[in-house]
Design a protein around this motif. Structure first.
Motif, PDB file in Angstrom:
ATOM      1  N   ALA A 348       5.734  -3.292  -2.961  1.00 58.33           N
ATOM      2  CA  ALA A 348       4.944  -2.394  -3.523  1.00 58.33           C
ATOM      3  C   ALA A 348       4.497  -0.983  -2.986  1.00 58.33           C
ATOM      4  CB  ALA A 348       3.666  -3.066  -4.360  1.00 58.33           C
ATOM      5  N   GLN A 349       4.678  -0.704  -1.989  1.00 53.05           N
ATOM      6  CA  GLN A 349       4.551   0.876  -0.885  1.00 53.05           C
ATOM      7  C   GLN A 349       6.019   1.108  -1.251  1.00 53.05           C
ATOM      8  OE1 GLN A 349       2.308   0.165   2.464  1.00 53.05           O
ATOM      9  NE2 GLN A 349       0.278   0.546   1.499  1.00 53.05           N
ATOM     10  N   ARG A 351       8.556   0.462  -3.420  1.00 50.62           N
ATOM     11  CA  ARG A 351       9.246   1.024  -4.359  1.00 50.62           C
ATOM     12  C   ARG A 351       7.881   2.132  -5.007  1.00 50.62           C
ATOM     13  NH1 ARG A 351       8.596  -4.824  -7.908  1.00 50.62           N
ATOM     14  NH2 ARG A 351      10.322  -5.740  -6.862  1.00 50.62           N
ATOM     15  N   ARG A 371       1.433  -0.004 -12.831  1.00 51.44           N
ATOM     16  CA  ARG A 371       1.906  -1.563 -12.224  1.00 51.44           C
ATOM     17  C   ARG A 371       1.613  -1.959 -10.787  1.00 51.44           C
ATOM     18  NH1 ARG A 371      -0.573  -5.202 -14.523  1.00 51.44           N
ATOM     19  NH2 ARG A 371       0.883  -6.499 -12.910  1.00 51.44           N
ATOM     20  N   LEU A 372       2.463  -0.928 -10.514  1.00 48.31           N
ATOM     21  CA  LEU A 372       2.784  -1.114  -9.054  1.00 48.31           C
ATOM     22  C   LEU A 372       1.417  -0.179  -8.318  1.00 48.31           C
ATOM     23  CD1 LEU A 372       6.385   0.018  -8.699  1.00 48.31           C
ATOM     24  CD2 LEU A 372       5.522  -1.827  -7.473  1.00 48.31           C
ATOM     25  N   GLU A 375      -0.626  -2.656  -8.564  1.00 48.13           N
ATOM     26  CA  GLU A 375      -0.846  -4.365  -6.885  1.00 48.13           C
ATOM     27  C   GLU A 375      -0.642  -3.811  -6.189  1.00 48.13           C
ATOM     28  OE1 GLU A 375       4.089  -6.391  -5.862  1.00 48.13           O
ATOM     29  OE2 GLU A 375       3.659  -5.157  -7.491  1.00 48.13           O
ATOM     30  N   VAL A 376      -0.779  -2.529  -5.856  1.00 49.59           N
ATOM     31  CA  VAL A 376      -0.834  -2.058  -4.362  1.00 49.59           C
ATOM     32  C   VAL A 376      -2.109  -2.228  -3.872  1.00 49.59           C
ATOM     33  CG1 VAL A 376      -0.745  -0.320  -2.401  1.00 49.59           C
ATOM     34  CG2 VAL A 376       1.131  -0.977  -3.699  1.00 49.59           C
TER      35      VAL A 376
END
Length: 443
Positions: A348-349, A351, A371-372, A375-376
């Motif tokens: 995620a990070q 991305r 969303r990322l 998520e993180v």
């Protein structure tokens, strides 16, 4: 008594007896015509009356002397008979008195001999009892050494089992009891030795008295055999006297009576002491037996408690070991979960990092961006929670390990206590004498 013979009637002389015998006195002589020539021949002659008186005096004197001699002979004969009868009676009475004295001597001699034999037998019995006391005293050495060894062994227990428990109290009580019994036995042995010495002294006094009685009996028996025909009798004028240190019949009998009375007192004291010794040994044996049973019961009870405590500790240790295994598995799972979540976080990070390189207006806060970011943030929260849980689990594992070590130490302490009490102490107490009273009779 025989009457003396009557004297024969006197023989009367034929010549007349003058009333008085007179001496010859010179009288006047008739003068002679011859003058001085006849004077010397006439001076020694008596007159006829003088001659008659002189003869009568001589006859009377002879009669008187014969009568006196005859009377003396009668008196002598009477005196000889009386003296013979008196001497016979006196000797018979003396012999009877000596015979009675021999009976008295025999009586006291028999009584003294009987007392000597009884006192000697009683002394032998007391000596045997004293020997029992000494054997009983020797027999207490093993129990005392056992108790002291038990107390010293239990000093090697490890904390927290090094406590003043019921076993130690009973062992201390047993040690005090044995010390008291040993002191009592020692005092009684001294008392018995003193009584034995008194018995022997009194026996010696009775033996001396008996020996004197035997010697006196032999002397009086020899004396009663003397008679006028004996060849070994002789004059002893100096023997007719009383010795200054001579006793009286009353003091003589009282002396032997006192000896026998003192012997009876010593014998009675000896009998009472023997009974006391029997009671002391019996009571001491019973007290030791009961205390031994109390100590054994305390050991059994404490060993059961130690066994139960050890079993509980071993059960807890078994559970702790299981918990340690589970906790180690849980930590591994947590570490794996963290690694897995870190992999997702890195994706995620990465991305977000790559999308931050979008040019110009393309650097848009679009839905994937949100969303990322979410998520993180979510993964970070989970990772922090997993790491905290991992730290908690590691602390729990450390606590479990410390508990395991404590349990293992406690189990080792209990095992050591059980070994000391059951193997060392109770195993050594097998040497404890079964019965002190029985041990006092053993060689």
């Amino acid at each position: 008594m025989a009457q003396p013979d009557e004297p024969h009637p006197p023989v009367v002389p034929s010549c007349p007896l003058p009333s008085k015998t007179c001496d010859v006195v010179p009288t006047e002589r008739p003068r002679s015509c011859c003058g001085m020539a006849l004077a010397g021949l006439r001076t020694a002659k008596y007159h006829l009356p003088e001659w008659h008186r002189r003869n009568a005096g001589v006859c009377f004197e002879a009669y008187t002397t014969g009568e006196q001699a005859e009377r003396g002979r009668g008196e002598a004969k009477h005196l000889m008979k009386h003296a013979a009868a008196s001497a016979q009676r006196a000797q018979g009475y003396s012999k009877a008195t000596l015979g009675q004295r021999l009976q008295d001597l025999q009586f006291w001699r028999v009584e003294l001999q009987k007392e000597i034999m009884e006192l000697d037998a009683e002394t032998n019995l007391l000596v045997a009892q004293k020997l029992r006391l000494e054997r009983a005293l020797d027999a207490t050495e093993v129990p005392y050494s056992v108790v002291i060894d038990n107390l010293e062994c239990r000093e090697r227990r490890q904390p927290p089992d090094l406590v003043i428990d019921e076993v130690e109290k009973q062992l201390m009580k047993e040690a005090d009891l044995i010390r008291d019994i040993r002191d009592l036995l020692k005092r009684t042995i001294i008392q018995a030795a003193t009584q034995i010495r008194s018995n022997r002294i009194q026996k010696e006094n009775c033996e001396l008295d008996w020996s004197d009685k035997v010697e006196t009996y032999n002397i009086d028996d020899k004396c009663i055999g003397y008679c006028t025909d004996s060849t070994d009798v002789q004059f002893h004028p100096s023997s007719v006297k009383f010795e200054e240190n001579a006793s009286t019949p009353k003091s003589w009998a009282q002396f032997s009576h006192d000896n026998i009375s003192r012997a009876e007192q010593e014998k009675l004291a000896s009998v009472q002491l023997r009974s006391l010794i029997n009671n002391i040994i019996h009571d001491a044996s019973e007290d030791l037996r009961m205390q031994r049973a109390a100590v054994s019961e305390a050991f059994d009870s404490h060993c059961r408690e130690l066994d139960d405590a050890k079993l509980r500790l071993e059960s807890h240790l078994k559970q702790i070991l299981k918990d340690i295994g589970d906790e180690e598995a849980n930590i591994e799972n947590l570490k794996k979960a963290i690694r897995d979540k870190e992999a997702f976080l890195k994706v995620a990070q990465t991305r977000l990092y790559d999308r931050s390189s979008r040019p110009n207006v393309e650097l848009c806060r679009d839905e994937p961006q949100f969303r990322l970011v979410n998520e993180v943030e979510g993964l970070t929260v989970f990772l922090e929670a997993l790491k905290r849980k991992l730290m908690e689990s590691e602390q729990n594992l450390k606590n479990l390990e410390e508990t395991r070590m404590k349990l293992e130490k406690e189990i080792a302490v209990k095992a050591n206590s059980i070994f000391i009490d059951r193997q060392k102490c109770m195993g050594y107490r097998v040497r404890y004498p079964v019965d002190l009273e029985v041990a006092s009779y053993q060689q």
